[in-house]
Design an enzyme around this catalytic site. Structure first.
Site, PDB file in Angstrom:
ATOM      1  N   GLY A  19     -49.859  -1.196 102.032  1.00  0.00           N
ATOM      2  CA  GLY A  19     -49.095  -0.671 103.166  1.00  0.00           C
ATOM      3  C   GLY A  19     -49.917  -0.729 104.429  1.00  0.00           C
ATOM      4  O   GLY A  19     -50.774  -1.591 104.595  1.00  0.00           O
ATOM      5  N   CYS A  20     -49.681   0.208 105.305  1.00  0.00           N
ATOM      6  CA  CYS A  20     -50.373   0.260 106.589  1.00  0.00           C
ATOM      7  C   CYS A  20     -51.884   0.308 106.394  1.00  0.00           C
ATOM      8  O   CYS A  20     -52.397   1.161 105.675  1.00  0.00           O
ATOM      9  CB  CYS A  20     -49.906   1.496 107.363  1.00  0.00           C
ATOM     10  SG  CYS A  20     -50.861   1.812 108.846  1.00  0.00           S
TER      11      CYS A  20
END
Length: 191
Positions: A19-20
């Site tokens: 993810g981020c």
């Protein structure tokens, strides 16, 4: 290749996308045995992509962290266990509100040994039925890791009061610190 010279340094690298990269970086930089964590991009077709290009979802890159670690202090297997415990590997191309292929759960091994270890860890977690849904983390090959722009580096540490950091990253890091307290080094916390 983007691998440190292990013969002289004794260090190895892990390339992980969960993810981020702001969240992933904040988790791994707190671990004993981790020498450096770099946010960046891998797995796409565009050379030297910008953050805006990667966010468009058209380059094929994932937001990644390159973790440089001392295998005498923390194993690749342990890094993978922490990786899986700190993001949702069952959601395809998304982590929370972040949606797109750039947020996919992905491992880019740098050796056959790392590939085997990643496959084993996924098999073990699947057998343990840790999640109700199947693990969708992919194991891919990446020729190049592109470091992210300077303003992304150490983002959480430098911007603890920023909204995303307070709402998304801080709770994730707090949970991680509680779950893996025995693996943490003493690092000042942001804020």
């Amino acid at each position: 290749r983007n691998r440190m010279n292990e013969a002289t340094t004794g260090l190895d690298t892990a390339l992980l996308g969960g993810g981020c990269f702001w969240c992933t970086e904040a988790v791994f930089e707190a671990l004993r045995g981790v020498e450096r964590v770099e946010s960046g991009y891998a797995g796409g077709t565009t050379a030297n992509p910008t953050y805006e290009q990667v966010c468009s979802g058209t380059t094929g890159h994932a937001e990644m962290v390159r973790v440089t670690f001392d295998p005498q202090e923390i194993s690749y297997r342990d890094l993978l266990k922490i990786f899986f415990a700190t993001h949702d590997p069952t959601t395809l191309n998304r982590q929370g509100a972040d949606v797109g292929t750039q947020y996919r759960s992905v491992i880019f091994p740098n050796s056959d040994e790392q590939r085997r270890t990643a496959e084993e860890v996924i098999q073990e977690l699947t057998a343990e039925q840790v999640w109700n849904d199947p693990i969708v983390t992919t194991i891919e090959t990446a020729e190049t890791f592109y470091p992210a722009e300077e303003y992304h580096r150490e983002y959480y540490r430098r911007n603890p009061r920023q909204g995303y950091c307070q709402v998304v990253i801080a709770p994730k890091v707090a949970k991680f610190r509680q779950q893996f307290a025995d693996r943490l080094r003493s690092v000042p916390q942001p804020g």
